[in-house]
Design an enzyme around this catalytic site. Structure first.
Site, PDB file in Angstrom:
ATOM      1  N   ARG A  64     -36.754  18.742 -26.884  1.00  0.00           N
ATOM      2  CA  ARG A  64     -35.700  17.949 -26.246  1.00  0.00           C
ATOM      3  C   ARG A  64     -35.672  18.106 -24.732  1.00  0.00           C
ATOM      4  O   ARG A  64     -35.977  19.187 -24.205  1.00  0.00           O
ATOM      5  CB  ARG A  64     -34.337  18.344 -26.835  1.00  0.00           C
ATOM      6  CG  ARG A  64     -34.193  17.995 -28.307  1.00  0.00           C
ATOM      7  CD  ARG A  64     -32.901  18.533 -28.903  1.00  0.00           C
ATOM      8  NE  ARG A  64     -32.720  18.049 -30.264  1.00  0.00           N
ATOM      9  CZ  ARG A  64     -33.226  18.667 -31.349  1.00  0.00           C
ATOM     10  NH1 ARG A  64     -33.912  19.791 -31.211  1.00  0.00           N
ATOM     11  NH2 ARG A  64     -33.026  18.157 -32.549  1.00  0.00           N
ATOM     12  N   HIS A  89     -39.021  14.592 -28.371  1.00  0.00           N
ATOM     13  CA  HIS A  89     -40.439  14.427 -28.722  1.00  0.00           C
ATOM     14  C   HIS A  89     -41.115  13.260 -28.008  1.00  0.00           C
ATOM     15  O   HIS A  89     -41.899  12.506 -28.601  1.00  0.00           O
ATOM     16  CB  HIS A  89     -40.587  14.287 -30.229  1.00  0.00           C
ATOM     17  CG  HIS A  89     -40.234  15.521 -30.990  1.00  0.00           C
ATOM     18  ND1 HIS A  89     -40.355  16.786 -30.459  1.00  0.00           N
ATOM     19  CD2 HIS A  89     -39.751  15.688 -32.260  1.00  0.00           C
ATOM     20  CE1 HIS A  89     -39.969  17.685 -31.359  1.00  0.00           C
ATOM     21  NE2 HIS A  89     -39.593  17.052 -32.454  1.00  0.00           N
ATOM     22  N   HIS A  99     -46.405  18.613 -35.388  1.00  0.00           N
ATOM     23  CA  HIS A  99     -45.144  18.633 -36.141  1.00  0.00           C
ATOM     24  C   HIS A  99     -45.393  18.613 -37.652  1.00  0.00           C
ATOM     25  O   HIS A  99     -44.662  17.953 -38.400  1.00  0.00           O
ATOM     26  CB  HIS A  99     -44.284  17.428 -35.737  1.00  0.00           C
ATOM     27  CG  HIS A  99     -42.811  17.677 -35.836  1.00  0.00           C
ATOM     28  ND1 HIS A  99     -42.156  17.812 -37.038  1.00  0.00           N
ATOM     29  CD2 HIS A  99     -41.866  17.818 -34.876  1.00  0.00           C
ATOM     30  CE1 HIS A  99     -40.868  18.003 -36.823  1.00  0.00           C
ATOM     31  NE2 HIS A  99     -40.660  18.018 -35.508  1.00  0.00           N
ATOM     32  N   ASP A 113     -33.205  25.481 -36.170  1.00  0.00           N
ATOM     33  CA  ASP A 113     -33.811  24.467 -35.306  1.00  0.00           C
ATOM     34  C   ASP A 113     -33.770  25.029 -33.898  1.00  0.00           C
ATOM     35  O   ASP A 113     -33.128  24.475 -33.003  1.00  0.00           O
ATOM     36  CB  ASP A 113     -33.056  23.138 -35.418  1.00  0.00           C
ATOM     37  CG  ASP A 113     -33.830  21.979 -34.806  1.00  0.00           C
ATOM     38  OD1 ASP A 113     -34.973  22.194 -34.349  1.00  0.00           O
ATOM     39  OD2 ASP A 113     -33.292  20.859 -34.782  1.00  0.00           O
ATOM     40  N   GLU A 155     -43.546  24.941 -34.619  1.00  0.00           N
ATOM     41  CA  GLU A 155     -44.104  24.171 -33.513  1.00  0.00           C
ATOM     42  C   GLU A 155     -44.300  25.091 -32.308  1.00  0.00           C
ATOM     43  O   GLU A 155     -43.340  25.517 -31.677  1.00  0.00           O
ATOM     44  CB  GLU A 155     -43.160  23.024 -33.150  1.00  0.00           C
ATOM     45  CG  GLU A 155     -42.818  22.107 -34.313  1.00  0.00           C
ATOM     46  CD  GLU A 155     -41.511  21.378 -34.088  1.00  0.00           C
ATOM     47  OE1 GLU A 155     -41.441  20.586 -33.116  1.00  0.00           O
ATOM     48  OE2 GLU A 155     -40.564  21.611 -34.860  1.00  0.00           O
TER      49      GLU A 155
END
Length: 376
Positions: free
Chosen positions: A110, A135, A209, A281, A341
């Site tokens: 982000r 992304h 991803h 996350d 990631e």
């Protein structure tokens, strides 16, 4: 914390590659449909002759499937994806946009308020995650067809994907020439090398991803997977999942994976960070190149992640809704896959204390991440 890969020392501890007779590594190509524009998409299959196979699409550089042996030497797909190109183009996928297996760029993760300042100039990029950019925007690297070049070197088989992102694409400055190389080794490693150059100062943060389920794609949730992350700090986020700028200790929080924990063990915690992310996350600040290890009890599969990047975003599939039906014909629901990631930190262009993501014409962007598989 030191992570070491398992070694086959007895009948009770076996690497999957030891159970599979060696065969010649192979690369093959086949048609995989076309975009509405008529642009053709191809699928490349890389096999290492030791029971491991990866299928990669020229559309988005997507890892469509990844077959890995279990403790008995039986190969199974451990990556979420679709049987056909239609799955990646469906309205449900476009709306939900989970980025299954795709190359992410120009900027992975982000960017707060969908803007950043570079050399005194402010750049606006598309807001596709509330007020933030996610992304690379709605037409990021995952939405383009890449040029492909198969490569064989010894017993390694590779696919090199290249693309030039033009100056101003999704608001980013500079013509960015990018190459992403997927390499399958005889040691059951999938290595991803990222390279880029630019003709103007810009920001770059590339990653992949892929959603993993080491029990097998479509087999259900991943909450029983055990994980270790080689990090004592993480970057806490605000209510929109943008880092606050702090590097906080994981000790005493559900984000402490310095010792193995099951993914689902603390995922329902009422800790503010877990509530904001609806699970995991978050970005971890890595202590070394060996970033993480994940083990799955039923299959015995183990995945080690090694990287030259400073951060690791662990995402526990919190926003999968059950609307998408995968390769196995089964719906993907919350927690049916996880992502690791490797990357620079989210919102780095707006956080001077984070490692820089600026790339200048005199520099080369060059990072490598390896997903190494074994079983016991």
């Amino acid at each position: 914390m030191k992570l070491t890969r398992p070694v086959a020392t007895s009948a009770a501890v076996l690497t999957a590659t030891a159970l599979v007779p060696a065969a010649a590594p192979k690369i093959s190509k086949e048609a995989f449909g076309a975009l509405p524009s008529g642009t053709k998409v191809e699928r490349y299959t890389l096999s290492n002759g030791r029971g491991m196979r990866v299928r990669i699409l020229t559309y988005g550089g997507i890892v469509q499937s990844l077959d890995v042996p279990d403790r008995r030497g039986r190969s199974g797909n451990v990556a979420l994806g679709f049987k056909s190109l239609a799955g990646y183009l469906s309205p449900a996928y476009v709306t939900e946009n989970p980025y299954f297996g795709a190359i992410i760029g120009r900027f992975g993760n982000r960017i707060g308020k969908a803007s950043f300042t570079l050399d005194g100039k402010t750049y606006k990029v598309p807001a596709n995650d509330g007020d933030n950019s996610l992304h690379g925007g709605p037409n990021g690297f995952d939405k383009w067809v890449w040029k492909a070049q198969p490569i064989k070197k010894g017993r390694d088989v590779s696919l090199r994907l290249t693309r030039v992102s033009p100056d101003g694409e999704e608001g980013y400055p500079g013509n960015l020439t990018t190459a992403v190389t997927y390499t399958l080794t005889p040691r059951n490693e999938l290595r991803i090398g990222y390279k880029a150059t630019t003709d103007k100062p810009t920001v770059v943060n590339l990653t992949n991803h892929t959603y993993f389920n080491l029990a097998g794609e479509g087999s259900g949730g991943v909450y029983d997977h055990s994980m270790r992350i080689n990090a004592k700090r993480y970057t806490p986020v605000d209510t929109t999942l943008i880092p606050t700028g702090k590097l906080a200790p994981v000790a005493g929080t559900p984000l402490d994976f310095t010792k193995p924990h099951k993914i689902g063990e603390r995922i329902r915690s009422n800790h503010p960070q877990m509530v904001r992310g609806r699970g995991y996350d978050h970005n971890w600040v890595l202590n070394g190149k060996h970033a993480a290890r994940v083990t799955e009890p039923r299959s015995g599969r183990i995945m080690d992640v090694l990287t030259t990047e400073p951060g690791l975003q662990f995402y526990s599939g919190n926003f999968l809704t059950g609307r998408l039906v995968g390769t196995s014909g089964r719906a993907y629901r919350q927690g049916d896959g996880f992502c690791l990631e490797t990357q620079h930190f989210p919102d780095s262009p707006n956080k001077p204390n984070f490692p820089s993501t600026t790339l200048r014409p005199s520099q080369n962007y060059n990072t490598t991440t390896t997903y190494a598989f074994s079983a016991r």
